[in-house]
Design an enzyme around this catalytic site. Structure first.
Site, short mmCIF file in Angstrom:
data_model
loop_
_atom_site.label_atom_id
_atom_site.label_comp_id
_atom_site.label_asym_id
_atom_site.label_seq_id
_atom_site.Cartn_x
_atom_site.Cartn_y
_atom_site.Cartn_z
N ARG A 120 0.82 -1.09 -0.06
CA ARG A 120 -0.05 0.03 -0.02
C ARG A 120 0.94 1.25 -0.02
O ARG A 120 1.98 1.38 0.67
CB ARG A 120 -0.90 -0.11 1.42
CG ARG A 120 -1.87 0.95 1.26
CD ARG A 120 -2.96 0.74 0.36
NE ARG A 120 -4.13 1.71 0.68
CZ ARG A 120 -5.32 2.01 -0.24
NH1 ARG A 120 -5.20 1.49 -1.27
NH2 ARG A 120 -6.20 2.92 0.02
N THR A 408 -9.19 0.66 -10.65
CA THR A 408 -8.29 -0.54 -9.96
C THR A 408 -8.58 -1.62 -10.52
O THR A 408 -9.45 -1.76 -11.65
CB THR A 408 -8.96 -0.74 -8.27
OG1 THR A 408 -8.90 0.69 -7.89
CG2 THR A 408 -8.41 -1.81 -7.66
N SER A 479 -7.96 0.98 3.17
CA SER A 479 -8.37 0.26 1.86
C SER A 479 -9.52 -0.70 1.75
O SER A 479 -9.79 -1.15 2.58
CB SER A 479 -7.05 -0.49 0.94
OG SER A 479 -7.49 -0.95 -0.04
N GLY A 502 -13.71 0.40 -5.41
CA GLY A 502 -13.70 0.98 -3.91
C GLY A 502 -14.57 0.12 -3.12
O GLY A 502 -14.09 -0.90 -2.92
O1 DON Z 1 -7.80 0.72 -1.84
C1 DON Z 1 -8.95 1.10 -2.11
O2 DON Z 1 -10.04 0.90 -1.45
C2 DON Z 1 -9.36 2.16 -3.24
N1 DON Z 1 -8.35 3.08 -3.55
C3 DON Z 1 -9.70 1.21 -4.36
C4 DON Z 1 -10.22 2.19 -5.59
C5 DON Z 1 -10.94 1.28 -6.47
O3 DON Z 1 -11.28 0.38 -6.38
C6 DON Z 1 -11.59 2.17 -7.49
N2 DON Z 1 -12.65 1.59 -8.23
N3 DON Z 1 -13.82 1.95 -8.37
#
Ligand code: DON
Length: 603
Positions: A120, A408, A479, A502
């Site tokens: 990370r 992502t 995250s 996300g």
């Molecule tokens: O680590 C996380 O939870 C986010 N930075 C992930 C971002 C992500 O999955 C974007 N997709 N919509």
């Protein structure tokens, strides 16, 4: 007939074709040809307990999946394949992930070890709680775009740790496909074209981004046009030849400091020098006859998937999923609300804040469900009080609804020796900070937005947080990435899943697990089936109305009516997360990519 092999697995080889058995692959081929493998599940005393006769990979891009399979078929293992695929994704799918971002990786090795590698990003040493506050108010534009938005890129450091721990092929061989794709160019995918257009105003602000993602006449690269990344090819070449130190201790770190300084950023070469991936203790939970292994903080995914599974376990999920769908979705929604209320309050980088271990206590899960009613949606869920918790300040105002964005990437690989990899990589939202470091082709992440940048300010996903997830120097933002493995009763891997999206990652991964483990679905069905999502705030039950129409899994108008009658505020949504998964049945692997994206899977 089940063939049980005791002693050295190579013994069987000696009996059948001694000379040919110089490699494990030769063994597999001969054993398969001789019918040994089709007679049952061999069990070995050393190394691999159970054998698969194939290998597999699933990613969101066919070139990345191909790269993983090429590596697997040329002597590499699942760890090598995952590294190569992730590097290719950074070139052909760079709006989602890349070497300017980070990753969380769960590995099950053929030697029966579980490694949770935390790659990370970290906040720089001069980061602080007020860094996104201007005139007394937090400005999310600063945490989402531009030089302050980036944490120290960490994907390369994590890959180095993966490779050192369990890789087989030489490090430099893993860069070949990515370098070629960057140098020769690839046809821009639909999502590359769409996201360049969507972020064009921000991308144009940074000359190196403008040079790569726009034509000389200033028009953006569109779907189907050639995207050539010569600087990135040369960066990948340097990494292949000179290793990760070139990035963290040498020229890359210095170029990054110099450029960011010139445009108001704070990351320094020293921040790069200090970066270390961390080996974390994975979260292990019993669920029915399985052991589910999840990723611990700084991810919230492992804790909340475990928590939700414990809350769900008393219920006949498999039956409800097929014949009482309203009860199934009602229950899912209720456990999601409880888990996400806890996420907002208690979760953060466990190197900086105490994340109460009591969150994983089965008794706590039971207590959280004490006010569950099968007859109505709960309207007053707050975080719980797990053992070991002490009060902390909560950011209390209502967030804006999260935007319907997907970035992502989750990829997965498994080999015929029993090495499995679940790897989620990200630059956070599309094209991260939008800042490319000149001369390197590396687009930096905007992972700082995953911190809770101030009380009451939602991040790009509408998530709020508490002091637990406030910015601090060297801290890792919370995250949702949830690389997950499931072991069967004999500790052998049976399923792996994860997702992009996300906070939707957590709930999507949970639903894929439930479809396979409780519903008995094939992994392809499980990944494709429609999903729901609730993240506590806003109080909204998102459901996919366009996915799975006409299949047994469709969330039909009748199911929706019943959920509305129970009091759930329903909202139709586009794709909720993009998941990749691998499932083993007997000794065969099946890989699945999410039909919501244009990926591919092979096994
Ligand atoms: O680590 C996380 O939870 C986010 N930075 C992930 C971002 C992500 O999955 C974007 N997709 N919509």
């Amino acid at each position: 007939m089940v063939l049980v092999l005791e002693g050295n697995p190579w013994d069987v080889v000696d009996l059948r074709a001694k000379k040919a058995m110089t490699t494990r692959r030769a063994f597999l081929q001969t054993a398969a040809a001789s019918g040994v493998l089709s007679t049952g599940i061999p069990r070995f005393a050393h190394g691999w307990d159970k054998l698969t006769i194939n290998h597999g990979a699933a990613t969101v891009h066919p070139l990345a999946t191909r790269s993983a399979m090429r590596i697997l078929q040329s002597g590499g293992n699942a760890i090598d394949a995952a590294i190569s695929a992730a590097l290719v994704l950074g070139v052909v799918d760079g709006h989602n992930s890349g070497i300017g971002g980070g990753c969380l990786v769960l590995i099950r090795t053929a030697k029966d070890q579980i490694l949770a590698i935390d790659g990370r990003e970290t906040a720089g040493q001069s980061a602080h709680e007020q860094m996104f506050v201007r005139d007394g108010k937090a400005d999310p534009k600063l945490s989402q775009n531009g030089p302050l938005a980036a944490g120290v890129p960490s994907q390369i450091a994590a890959m180095k740790q993966m490779h050192t721990a369990a890789g087989r092929l030489p490090w430099k061989d893993l860069f070949a496909d990515a370098k070629k794709a960057a140098f020769d160019g690839v046809l821009a995918s639909k999502s590359i074209g769409r996201t360049i257009a969507a972020e064009a105003d921000e991308l144009r602000k940074y000359p190196a981004s403008k040079e790569i993602y726009f034509h000389p006449d200033g028009s953006p690269i569109r779907e189907g046009e050639l995207l050539v990344q010569k600087d990135l090819a040369s960066t990948l070449g340097n990494l292949a030849e000179q290793g990760a130190d070139w990035f963290y201790q040498g020229p890359f770190a210095q170029s990054c400091e110099n450029y960011l300084k010139s445009i108001g950023g704070i990351l320094t070469a020293e921040d790069f020098r200090l970066y270390q991936p961390k080996l974390r203790t994975p979260i292990r939970t019993k669920y029915r006859s399985y052991e589910v292994i999840g990723f611990p903080p700084p991810s919230s995914g492992g804790i909340h998937i475990a928590q939700m599974l414990m809350m769900l376990e008393p219920y006949p999920i498999g039956v409800w999923m097929r014949s009482r769908e309203d009860a199934y979705y009602h229950l899912l929604c209720e456990v999601m609300k409880r888990a996400f209320a806890d996420r907002a309050h208690w979760l953060g980088d466990s190197d900086f804040v105490d994340v109460p271990a009591g969150l994983l206590d089965p008794q706590y899960a039971q207590d959280r469900m004490a006010d569950f009613s099968s007859a109505r949606a709960s309207s007053n869920i707050d975080h719980g009080w797990p053992n070991g918790s002490s009060e902390r300040e909560l950011n209390s105002s209502e967030p804006a609804p999260g935007e319907d964005r997907k970035h992502t990437t989750h990829l997965t690989t498994a080999d015929d020796e029993g090495n499995w990899v679940a790897m989620t990589c990200t630059v956070n939202t599309s094209w991260g900070s939008k800042v490319t470091v000149p001369g390197t082709g590396v687009m930096l992440n905007n992972q700082m937005d995953d911190f809770s940048i101030s009380p009451g300010t939602p991040n790009a996903f509408g998530l709020i947080g508490s002091q637990s997830n406030a910015v601090a120097p060297g801290k890792r933002p919370l995250s949702s990435m949830s690389p997950t493995m499931v072991l069967d009763q004999s500790r052998q891997p049976i399923l792996t899943a994860g997702a992009a999206g996300g906070p939707r990652i957590i709930n999507a991964t949970l639903q894929v697990l439930l479809r396979v483990l409780d519903g008995g679905c094939s992994v392809a069905e499980a990944v494709a089936a429609p999903r729901v999502h609730h993240q506590w705030r806003p109080d909204q039950l998102l459901f996919e109305d366009q996915i799975g129409v006409g299949t047994p899994w469709e969330i039909t108008p009748a199911i929706r009516d019943r959920l509305t009658a129970l009091g759930h505020p329903l909202k139709a949504s586009g794709a909720l997360a993009i998941s990749q998964a691998i499932h083993r049945q007997s000794n065969r692997l099946e890989a699945a990519h999410d039909p919501r994206a244009h990926g591919s899977s092979e096994a």
